[in-house]
Motif scaffolding. Structure first.
Motif, PDB file in Angstrom:
ATOM      1  N   MET A 127       1.300  -0.795  -0.181  1.00  0.00           N
ATOM      2  CA  MET A 127      -0.068  -0.400  -0.067  1.00  0.00           C
ATOM      3  C   MET A 127       0.806   1.475   0.284  1.00  0.00           C
ATOM      4  SD  MET A 127      -2.767   0.956   2.511  1.00  0.00           S
ATOM      5  CE  MET A 127      -3.244  -0.982   3.490  1.00  0.00           C
ATOM      6  N   SER A 128       1.099   1.860  -1.556  1.00  0.00           N
ATOM      7  CA  SER A 128       1.700   3.267  -1.252  1.00  0.00           C
ATOM      8  C   SER A 128       0.818   4.344  -0.293  1.00  0.00           C
ATOM      9  CB  SER A 128       1.381   3.858  -2.484  1.00  0.00           C
ATOM     10  OG  SER A 128       2.524   4.985  -2.233  1.00  0.00           O
ATOM     11  N   PHE A 129       1.801   5.090  -0.087  1.00  0.00           N
ATOM     12  CA  PHE A 129       1.520   6.118   0.879  1.00  0.00           C
ATOM     13  C   PHE A 129       0.630   7.471   0.097  1.00  0.00           C
ATOM     14  CE2 PHE A 129       5.349   6.679   4.072  1.00  0.00           C
ATOM     15  CZ  PHE A 129       4.482   5.443   5.244  1.00  0.00           C
ATOM     16  N   THR A 130       0.832   6.965  -1.517  1.00  0.00           N
ATOM     17  CA  THR A 130       0.498   7.788  -2.291  1.00  0.00           C
ATOM     18  C   THR A 130      -1.195   7.918  -2.888  1.00  0.00           C
ATOM     19  OG1 THR A 130       1.491   6.930  -4.308  1.00  0.00           O
ATOM     20  CG2 THR A 130       2.576   9.369  -2.833  1.00  0.00           C
ATOM     21  N   SER A 131      -1.585   5.948  -2.352  1.00  0.00           N
ATOM     22  CA  SER A 131      -2.726   5.563  -3.076  1.00  0.00           C
ATOM     23  C   SER A 131      -3.532   6.261  -2.115  1.00  0.00           C
ATOM     24  CB  SER A 131      -2.988   4.341  -2.899  1.00  0.00           C
ATOM     25  OG  SER A 131      -2.196   3.400  -1.704  1.00  0.00           O
ATOM     26  N   LEU A 132      -5.230   6.126  -2.285  1.00  0.00           N
ATOM     27  CA  LEU A 132      -6.599   6.114  -1.863  1.00  0.00           C
ATOM     28  C   LEU A 132      -6.943   5.968  -0.646  1.00  0.00           C
ATOM     29  CD1 LEU A 132      -8.797   7.984  -1.926  1.00  0.00           C
ATOM     30  CD2 LEU A 132      -9.396   6.775  -3.666  1.00  0.00           C
ATOM     31  N   SER A 133      -6.406   4.380  -0.906  1.00  0.00           N
ATOM     32  CA  SER A 133      -6.349   3.045  -0.155  1.00  0.00           C
ATOM     33  C   SER A 133      -5.735   3.591   1.331  1.00  0.00           C
ATOM     34  CB  SER A 133      -6.781   1.648  -0.536  1.00  0.00           C
ATOM     35  OG  SER A 133      -4.617   1.828  -1.134  1.00  0.00           O
ATOM     36  N   PHE A 134      -4.280   4.524   0.833  1.00  0.00           N
ATOM     37  CA  PHE A 134      -3.780   4.475   2.002  1.00  0.00           C
ATOM     38  C   PHE A 134      -4.049   5.416   2.901  1.00  0.00           C
ATOM     39  CE2 PHE A 134      -0.713   6.991   4.610  1.00  0.00           C
ATOM     40  CZ  PHE A 134      -0.089   6.283   5.480  1.00  0.00           C
ATOM     41  N   ILE A 135      -4.991   6.879   2.386  1.00  0.00           N
ATOM     42  CA  ILE A 135      -5.837   7.861   3.240  1.00  0.00           C
ATOM     43  C   ILE A 135      -6.632   6.753   3.934  1.00  0.00           C
ATOM     44  CG2 ILE A 135      -7.155  10.060   2.928  1.00  0.00           C
ATOM     45  CD1 ILE A 135      -3.818  10.115   1.950  1.00  0.00           C
TER      46      ILE A 135
END
Lengths: 74, 507
Positions: B1-9
Motif C-alpha cells: 500500500m503506497s502512501f500516495t494511494s487512496l487506499s492508504f488515506i
C-alpha cells in the motif's frame, strides 16, 4: 584541567573549549573530533575509553571530559 | 500500500478514528495489527523476513539482558551473541540483496554460469534490519533492558509509517511512545496533517512530475548533449530530494497524527557547507546509526588504535593524528554507498564520497596554509554561498553515478557534460521534448522555489508551522485549502494515475 585543555586545543585547534558547555549538543564537536580526542586522551592518560562512554554528556565540556578521565582512572 | 494511494488515506482515516475511540491500553495492539496488515498488503509472504529479523533480534536482546544481569558472565559470551546475531541477519541481507550481484561478478570474471534464484526483496529490509540490530547492540551495551513481550517488540520493528523508508528509530525513543497511551490532541492532528501535506506536495507535485523527464533522458543518454544531461541530473537531484524527504515528512506527519514523534531524517541538506556536513543533514538516522554502531566501535578497536599509533609515530603532524580516523571514515562512506544496493555504481558512489571526504581531512593543513595566504573573508556571506554551491556541485556529480543505468554510462555522461555541453539545447526546444511541458517545468521551478524559501526560513531559525499558527484562522484555512488544491490539482493523480513508489523503498 589545564593540561587536558592544552591537549584538546592541540588536537582540535579551531574549537573554543573554554566557553562552551554543549560542545556535542551544539555540534561544535563532531564524531571525527570525538574520536581524535578519545585517542589522544587514551594515549596521554593511559585510560581505556569504551564505546559505551561515547555519549554527549561525557564530551560536552572540558570539565565533563576531565570527570570522565577521573572516573576511569579511579 | 503506497502512501500516495487512496487506499492508504482510507486506511489512515479508519485507523485514526478507531485509535482514539478504543481504550487507550489497547492502542498499541491496534497499531501492531495495522502495521502487520500494512506490510502483508504490500509485501505478502515477505513478512516472514520481518518476523525472522524480529524473532532473532528479540531472542538476542533477551539473552544479552540475562548475561548483563550475571556479573560473572564472560564478556566474550556477550560478544559472541552479538556476532552471531549480526552474522545471521546481515547474512540474510546479503542473500536477498547482494548474492545475485556476487554471482554475476563471479560469472563474468571466472566465465562460470552460477545461477542464483531471484529472491523476493522484502520492502524496507535494510531499514528494519538496521533498526533491530541497533536494538541488540544497545542491549549488549546495557543501554536499556530488553523488551520481554515479543508482540510489543514486533511493533517497534514493524511500525507501518517507518517500514518503507525509515527513519531508522532507536528503541529507547520510539518504543515508549508506541506502547504508551495517547489521547486525542488537536495540535498533533493539525501539525501531523500539515507535515504530511508538505510531504505530499514534494512527492506528488515536484518529484513525480520531474521523474518522467529524468527517465526519458537517462534511458537514452547517448542521444543528448551535455546540457540536457546536466538538466536531467539537476532534475534527478530534485526528484530524489523531494521523493525521500517528502516520504519522510509523510511518515513523520502520519506518526504525529497518532501522537508519535519520529526522529528527523533531514536537516536542509541543500544548505550544507561541506560534503561531510551534507551527509550529516541527509538521511540523518542512517548517518547516526553508522556513527554509533560502526564508526565509533571501529575507530576505537584495538587494530585501528594500533594503526593510529603507527601513523602518529611514523607520519607525525596532522596526518599522523587523523590517519586512522580517515581510514575508518572512508570505510563508513563506502558502506553507506553499498547500503544503497548491489551494483558497481553504488560501490563507485561509496568510493566517490569516501575519497573526497578523506582527502579533505588529510589535506586540511594545506588548506589552512592556503587560506592564510589568500585575501578572502572566510567568514563572510559570499564565502558561505560559494561553499554551498561547491557542495551542491559535488553532490550533483555524485547523482550521475547513482542514476545512470551502468557505471560506464555515468562516466560517459559526466564526460559529455563537460566536453560537449552545447548550451543551445537549453533554449532551442529540446527540453520540451522530454516528457515535460513548459507548464511542468514552471510547476517544478516554482515548487522548488517554495521548498527552498521554506527551508531558508527554517535555516534562519524560523518554525514554519508555528508561524502559520500565529496567523488568523482564515489565513490558516486558506493555506490548507491551497495546499490541498495544489496537491490534488497538480499532483501526479487522475484517471491514469499509478500509485507512486518511493525511490528509497527499494534500498
Amino acid at each position: 584541567m589545564n593540561e587536558l585543555l592544552n591537549l584538546l586545543k592541540e588536537n582540535c585547534p579551531g574549537v573554543d573549549f573554554e566557553n562552551s558547555n554543549s560542545l556535542v549538543d551544539d555540534e561544535i564537536l563532531e564524531s571525527l573530533d570525538i574520536v581524535t580526542i578519545v585517542s589522544a586522551i587514551m594515549d596521554e592518560y593511559n585510560v581505556e575509553i569504551s564505546v559505551e562512554d561515547l555519549i554527549p554528556e561525557n564530551f560536552n565540556s572540558v570539565s565533563a571530559m576531565y570527570d570522565l578521565i577521573t572516573r576511569l582512572k579511579g | 500500500m503506497s502512501f500516495t494511494s487512496l487506499s492508504f488515506i482510507i486506511f489512515m482515516a479508519v485507523l485514526v478514528i478507531v485509535y482514539y475511540i478504543i481504550p487507550k491500553k489497547l492502542q498499541w495492539i491496534l497499531l501492531l495489527i495495522a502495521s502487520c496488515s500494512f506490510y502483508i498488503y504490500g509485501g505478502g509472504k515477505t513478512i516472514l523476513y520481518l518476523l525472522f529479523v524480529a524473532g532473532t533480534t528479540y531472542c538476542a536482546g533477551l539473552i544479552l539482558s540475562k548475561l548483563n544481569e550475571d556479573k560473572k558472565a564472560n564478556i566474550k559470551k556477550r560478544k559472541l551473541v552479538v556476532l552471531l546475531l549480526c552474522l545471521i541477519n546481515f547474512g540474510l541481507l546479503y542473500i536477498v540483496k547482494y548474492l545475485s550481484f556476487t554471482a554475476e561478478v563471479i560469472n563474468s570474471i571466472a566465465k562460470t554460469s552460477l545461477n542464483v534464484p531471484n529472491l523476493l526483496m522484502p520492502v524496507g529490509i535494510s531499514f528494519f534490519m538496521f533498526q533491530s540490530v541497533g536494538y541488540v547492540i544497545d542491549c549488549y551495551r546495557g543501554k536499556y533492558k530488553a523488551e520481554r513481550n515479543f508482540a510489543k517488540y514486533l511493533l517497534f520493528v514493524s511500525f507501518f509509517p517507518q517500514i518503507i523508508q525509515g527513519p531508522i528509530g532507536r528503541f529507547n525513543l520510539l518504543a515508549p511512545q508506541l506502547l504508551g497511551e495517547h489521547k486525542l490532541d488537536y495540535d498533533n492532528i493539525k501539525y501531523g496533517i500539515q507535515l504530511a501535506l508538505w510531504g505530499y506536495f514534494k512527492k506528488l507535485v515536484i518529484a513525480e512530475r520531474v521523474a518522467s523527464m529524468v527517465s526519458t533522458v537517462y534511458n537514452n543518454y547517448y542521444s543528448y548533449s551535455g546540457s540536457v544531461l546536466a538538466v536531467a541530473t539537476i532534475g534527478y537531484s530534485i526528484q530524489l530530494y523531494c521523493d525521500f524527504s517528502g516520504g519522510i515528512d509523510i511518515t513523520r506527519g502520519v506518526a504525529q497524527i497518532l501522537s508519535i514523534n519520529m526522529s528527523e531524517n533531514f536537516k536542509r541538506p541543500i544548505f550544507a557547507n561541506t560534503l561531510t556536513e551534507y551527509w550529516r543533514r541527509w538521511h540523518i538516522t542512517l548517518g547516526s546509526w553508522m556513527r554509533d554502531y560502526v564508526f565509533y566501535p571501529m575507530a576505537l578497536s584495538s587494530p585501528m588504535r594500533k594503526v593510529g599509533s603507527f601513523a602518529r609515530n611514523h607520519f607525525g603532524g596532522v596526518m599522523g593524528k587523523i590517519f586512522a580516523t580517515s581510514v575508518v571514515t572512508f570505510t563508513i562512506y563506502f558502506i553507506i554507498g553499498i547500503w544503497h544496493g548491489a551494483n558497481f555504481r553504488y560501490i563507485a558512489y561509496g568510493f566517490y564520497n569516501g575519497i573526497l571526504i578523506t582527502s579533505g581531512l588529510l589535506l586540511e593543513p594545506i588548506f589552512v596554509k592556503l587560506r592564510e595566504k589568500v585575501n578572502i573573508d572566510f567568514k563572510g556571506k559570499l564565502w558561505r554561498v560559494f561553499q554551498v554551491i561547491r557542495t551542491c556541485f559535488i553532490v550533483f556529480i555524485g547523482r550521475y553515478i547513482t542514476r545512470a543505468p551502468r557505471l560506464l554510462a555515468a562516466f560517459y555522461m559526466i564526460k559529455t557534460t563537460f566536453l560537449n555541453f552545447n548550451y543551445a539545447d537549453i533554449f532551442n526546444g529540446t527540453l520540451l521534448n522530454l516528457s515535460m511541458s513548459f507548464f511542468d517545468y514552471m510547476v517544478v521551478i516554482i515548487g522548488m522555489i517554495i521548498v527552498i524559501a521554506v527551508e531558508a526560513y527554517q535555516e534562519m531559525g524560523g518554525k514554519a508551522r508555528k508561524a502559520l499558527e500565529k496567523k488568523p484562522a482564515i489565513i490558516q484555512f486558506c493555506v490548507l485549502m491551497f495546499a490541498l488544491i495544489t496537491i490534488v490539482g497538480l499532483g501526479a493523480m487522475g484517471s491514469n494515475y499509478v500509485e507512486a513508489e518511493f525511490i528509497y523503498a527499494q534500498f
